[in-house]
Scaffold this active site. Structure first.
Site, PDB file in Angstrom:
ATOM      1  N   GLY A 170       0.779  -1.021   0.054  1.00 25.37           N
ATOM      2  CA  GLY A 170      -0.101   0.018  -0.008  1.00 25.37           C
ATOM      3  C   GLY A 170       0.954   1.348   0.044  1.00 25.37           C
ATOM      4  N   SER A 229       3.472   3.285   2.787  1.00 23.56           N
ATOM      5  CA  SER A 229       3.971   2.949   4.008  1.00 23.56           C
ATOM      6  C   SER A 229       3.567   4.352   4.973  1.00 23.56           C
ATOM      7  CB  SER A 229       5.498   2.652   3.979  1.00 23.56           C
ATOM      8  OG  SER A 229       6.058   3.606   3.615  1.00 23.56           O
ATOM      9  N   CYS A 265       6.165  -5.407   0.256  1.00 26.30           N
ATOM     10  CA  CYS A 265       6.278  -4.069  -0.375  1.00 26.30           C
ATOM     11  C   CYS A 265       6.261  -2.905   0.895  1.00 26.30           C
ATOM     12  CB  CYS A 265       5.156  -3.879  -1.439  1.00 26.30           C
ATOM     13  SG  CYS A 265       5.705  -2.475  -2.478  1.00 26.30           S
ATOM     14  N   ARG A 325      12.722   3.465  -0.528  1.00 25.88           N
ATOM     15  CA  ARG A 325      11.633   3.353  -1.019  1.00 25.88           C
ATOM     16  C   ARG A 325      11.606   3.714  -2.471  1.00 25.88           C
ATOM     17  NH1 ARG A 325       8.051   7.729   1.626  1.00 25.88           N
ATOM     18  NH2 ARG A 325       6.264   6.579   0.452  1.00 25.88           N
ATOM     19  N   HIS A 330       4.746  -7.876  -4.378  1.00 21.46           N
ATOM     20  CA  HIS A 330       3.602  -8.337  -3.969  1.00 21.46           C
ATOM     21  C   HIS A 330       3.375  -9.875  -4.370  1.00 21.46           C
ATOM     22  CE1 HIS A 330       1.419  -4.501  -3.238  1.00 21.46           C
ATOM     23  NE2 HIS A 330       2.374  -4.010  -3.872  1.00 21.46           N
ATOM     24  N   GLU A 363       1.012 -11.735  -3.231  1.00 24.09           N
ATOM     25  CA  GLU A 363      -0.581 -12.235  -3.288  1.00 24.09           C
ATOM     26  C   GLU A 363      -1.405 -11.956  -4.551  1.00 24.09           C
ATOM     27  OE1 GLU A 363       1.093  -9.769  -1.918  1.00 24.09           O
ATOM     28  OE2 GLU A 363      -0.246  -7.640  -2.505  1.00 24.09           O
TER      29      GLU A 363
HETATM   30  N1  GLN Z   1       6.107   2.869  -2.546  1.00 17.62           N
HETATM   31  C1  GLN Z   1       5.321   2.487  -1.448  1.00 17.62           C
HETATM   32  C2  GLN Z   1       5.725   3.039  -0.086  1.00 17.62           C
HETATM   33  O1  GLN Z   1       6.793   3.551  -0.114  1.00 17.62           O
HETATM   34  C3  GLN Z   1       5.112   1.125  -1.383  1.00 17.62           C
HETATM   35  C4  GLN Z   1       4.431   0.635  -2.808  1.00 17.62           C
HETATM   36  C5  GLN Z   1       3.773  -0.734  -2.534  1.00 17.62           C
HETATM   37  O2  GLN Z   1       3.267  -1.309  -1.506  1.00 17.62           O
HETATM   38  N2  GLN Z   1       3.232  -1.287  -3.582  1.00 17.62           N
HETATM   39  O3  GLN Z   1       5.129   3.005   0.896  1.00 17.62           O
END
Ligand code: GLN
Length: 205
Positions: free
Chosen positions: A47, A49, A79, A110, A179, A181
Site C-alpha cells: 500500500g 507506508s 512491499c 523506498r 506483491h 499475493e
Molecule cells: N512505494 C510505497 C511506499 O513507499 C510502497 C508500494 C507498494 O506497497 N506497492 O510505501
C-alpha cells in the site's frame, strides 16, 4: 489452529486474506489493538507506508505493534509492509518524520525501482516449501517497490532479482519487496506459515 491477522487499515489486504484462508488458518482483520492481541502472526500488506504508519498511530496500533514484534510475534511484510518492518529507511527516500517498526534488521530505499509507470513483473526463484519439492519460479509483481540496501547478520536472503535481495527472513519475520499475493501464488505465505507453526508449536488447520 493458529490465528493470522491481516493489517487492514489501507492497501491490498483482501488478496492476502484470500490466500491465507485457503491455507486452513483462522484469519482476522486487524484494525485495533484488541484484534492484534488475538494473532499468532501478522501480515502487513502493500500500500503506502506513510499512510499506513499514520493510520496505525491514529488507531492506537503503533505501540502495541512494536511491543508484540519486540516480544517475538511473527510477521510477513510485503512491499510497503516490508518498509514498515525495516530498521531504517535510507535518507533520500524517507518521508519527513517517517517512522518504522524496526523489527527486521534491514534498511530499505523506498520507490527504488522507479515510479508507478516503472512497475514490472519478474520470475523469481524461491526456495521450496517442503524440502525436495520442485520449485517453479514465482511471478513477482513489483509496484513502486522498495529495495533492500542493507542486510544485518541475522538476515537470510531467500530470493533475489538479479543481485538484489527481494525476499528476506529473520526467524519468524519475513518480507518481500514485491506483491506475492497478486499472482495468487501461495508459496511465500506457506513458507512463512511453516515457520510460524514450528515456533508457535500449534498446528495449522
Ligand atoms: N512505494 C510505497 C511506499 O513507499 C510502497 C508500494 C507498494 O506497497 N506497492 O510505501
Amino acid at each position: 489452529m493458529i490465528t493470522i491477522g491481516v493489517l487492514a487499515l489501507q492497501g491490498d489486504f483482501e488478496a492476502h486474506r484470500n490466500i491465507l484462508e485457503a491455507q486452513g488458518v483462522r484469519v482476522i482483520k486487524v484494525r485495533d489493538a484488541q484484534s492484534l492481541q488475538e494473532c499468532d502472526g501478522l501480515i502487513i500488506p502493500g500500500g503506502e507506508s506513510t499512510v499506513m504508519s499514520q493510520l496505525c498511530e491514529r488507531y492506537g496500533l503503533w505501540e502495541p505493534l512494536q511491543a508484540r514484534l519486540a516480544a517475538g510475534m511473527a510477521a510477513f511484510g510485503t512491499c510497503a509492509g516490508m518498509i514498515l518492518l525495516a530498521k531504517g529507511i535510507s535518507g533520500a527516500s524517507r518521508n519527513f518524520e517517517q517512522q518504522t517498526l524496526g523489527a527486521l534488521d534491514i534498511d530499505v530505499a523506498r520507490n527504488a525501482y522507479g515510479a508507478q509507470v516503472d512497475s514490472f513483473e519478474a520470475d523469481i526463484e524461491v526456495p521450496p516449501v517442503e524440502a525436495g519439492e520442485s520449485a517453479e519460479p514465482l511471478r513477482a509483481v513489483f509496484i513502486r517497490a522498495p529495495q533492500i540496501v542493507r542486510c544485518g547478520e541475522a538476515i537470510e536472503v531467500l530470493a533475489r532479482h538479479g543481485d538484489q535481495p527481494v525476499v528476506v527472513r529473520q526467524g519468524k519475520l519475513m518480507a518481500s519487496s514485491f506483491h506475492p499475493e497478486i499472482s495468487g501464488d501461495a508459496r511465500l505465505h506457506q513458507l512463512w506459515l511453516k515457520g510460524v507453526e514450528k515456533e508457535s508449536g500449534s498446528e495449522i488447520g
